[in-house]
Structure formats: C-alpha cells, structure tokens
Write a protein that holds these residues in place. Structure first.
Motif, PDB file in Angstrom:
ATOM      1  N   ILE A  14       0.946  -1.082  -0.045  1.00 19.66           N
ATOM      2  CA  ILE A  14      -0.089  -0.187   0.028  1.00 19.66           C
ATOM      3  C   ILE A  14       0.793   1.209  -0.058  1.00 19.66           C
ATOM      4  O   ILE A  14       0.604   2.131  -0.784  1.00 19.66           O
ATOM      5  N   GLU A  30      -9.657   2.045  -5.091  1.00 21.95           N
ATOM      6  CA  GLU A  30     -10.009   0.526  -5.007  1.00 21.95           C
ATOM      7  C   GLU A  30     -11.100   0.043  -5.929  1.00 21.95           C
ATOM      8  O   GLU A  30     -12.109   0.572  -5.622  1.00 21.95           O
ATOM      9  N   PRO A  33     -12.650  -4.454  -4.157  1.00 17.95           N
ATOM     10  CA  PRO A  33     -12.197  -4.580  -2.741  1.00 17.95           C
ATOM     11  C   PRO A  33     -12.679  -6.128  -2.214  1.00 17.95           C
ATOM     12  O   PRO A  33     -11.733  -6.544  -1.355  1.00 17.95           O
ATOM     13  N   GLN A  34     -13.269  -6.941  -3.057  1.00 19.22           N
ATOM     14  CA  GLN A  34     -13.853  -8.210  -2.539  1.00 19.22           C
ATOM     15  C   GLN A  34     -12.698  -9.124  -3.170  1.00 19.22           C
ATOM     16  O   GLN A  34     -12.541 -10.500  -2.423  1.00 19.22           O
ATOM     17  N   ARG A  36      -9.180 -10.994  -3.851  1.00 20.68           N
ATOM     18  CA  ARG A  36      -7.914 -11.382  -2.995  1.00 20.68           C
ATOM     19  C   ARG A  36      -6.702 -11.379  -3.796  1.00 20.68           C
ATOM     20  O   ARG A  36      -6.456 -12.376  -4.724  1.00 20.68           O
ATOM     21  N   PRO A  38      -7.123  -7.251  -2.864  1.00 18.67           N
ATOM     22  CA  PRO A  38      -7.861  -6.196  -3.431  1.00 18.67           C
ATOM     23  C   PRO A  38      -7.220  -5.555  -4.583  1.00 18.67           C
ATOM     24  O   PRO A  38      -5.892  -5.429  -4.603  1.00 18.67           O
ATOM     25  N   CYS A  40      -6.450  -2.315  -7.042  1.00 23.30           N
ATOM     26  CA  CYS A  40      -6.453  -1.242  -6.867  1.00 23.30           C
ATOM     27  C   CYS A  40      -6.080  -0.388  -8.413  1.00 23.30           C
ATOM     28  O   CYS A  40      -5.341  -1.024  -9.044  1.00 23.30           O
TER      29      CYS A  40
END
Length: 162
Positions: A14, A30, A33-34, A36, A38, A40
């Motif tokens: 990040i 983003e 967001p769900q 894996r 997330p 961006c």
C-alpha cells in the motif's frame, strides 16, 4: 494494482502504491475490494466521476419515457361519440403511447358489467391493427379498465414535449 493506462503492475504494498500515485499526480482507487488481494487502480478520480456522470446523462437522454394516455367511456355511449373516442385511442397508439381505457358505471349499470366488457372488446378489435391488449379488461369498483399498447413495428417517435 493496475497502472494508469490499464497495464498490470502486480502485487504492490500500500505504501508503494500511494507513493506511485503521488509521483504520477493521480489517485489510488480501490476497484475490486472483494478480490484477494484487493485490486486498486491509478487514475484521476475527478475525471472518472465526471465521465461516468456524462455517460449516465447520455443514457437517460436516450431512454424512452412510456406515456399512458387515458380515455374514459360509459356503457351507453352514442355511436358517434364512440367513433370520436376510438379516433382518440387510435391517435394515441399511432404516437406510440399506451392507452388506458376506462368504462365508468353508474347506478344500475354496475349490475351489467358484460356491457362494458363487450364495449372494450369491440374497441380492442377496432384498433387491433394499431395496438394490442396489454392488460385484459377487469372490474375495479365502479370502473372497468383495459390497457392497450402499440405494436412495436408501428411505433413512431413521440414528441419530447407531449
């Protein structure tokens, strides 16, 4: 992370993603967001919001408003009055509008709903080349209601201010 031109950057911490966004003078948004991990994306968020608002406005402009016109009749209608009302219904169907035909019963007329039903069927048969019955006649208290809709091929573009 996805880059500003849609290219895959890969999995980035990040802090590094925020630093890259700041260097490119873009926002880190983003997108999924769900997922894996997330997902961006580097983008100009103000420009993105503006373009999505423009697309929404354009799609609303191209949307067609369904207009329902109403025509009221009585069971004991004079033949000339019936022809006039039928002309109104056919004009509405030619313009591409739906027509709600209402027969109003008063007093003892309520005990003879078959008169209204026959009148609605006659009207539907008379304008069958322009439209079809979308909602069959049904009794609603003192009124009997039927909805006619124009045929898809017959539809002309209605005026915006109609």
């Amino acid at each position: 992370m996805v880059g500003p031109n849609g290219e895959q950057v890969g999995i980035v911490r990040i802090e590094d993603a925020l630093r890259l966004a700041q260097e490119a003078d873009l926002d880190l948004v983003e997108v999924a967001p769900q997922a894996r991990p997330p997902v961006c994306k580097l983008m100009d968020y103000g420009k993105f919001k503006y373009e999505s608002a423009q697309k929404a406005r354009e799609s609303r402009r191209n949307q067609q408003q369904t207009v329902i016109k109403e025509q009221k009749l009585r069971p004991k209608i004079d033949p000339h009055d019936y022809e006039t009302k039928k002309g109104h219904v056919s004009r509405f169907l030619n313009q591409g509008h739906k027509v709600k035909v209402t027969i109003m019963f008063r007093g003892r007329e309520q005990s003879r709903p078959e008169l209204g039903f026959r009148l609605l069927q006659r009207l539907a048969d008379d304008v069958s080349e322009l439209g079809f019955i979308e909602a069959n006649p049904k009794q609603d208290g003192r009124n009997m209601i039927m909805v006619l809709a124009p045929h898809k091929t017959n539809k002309t573009k209605p005026k915006a201010n109609a």
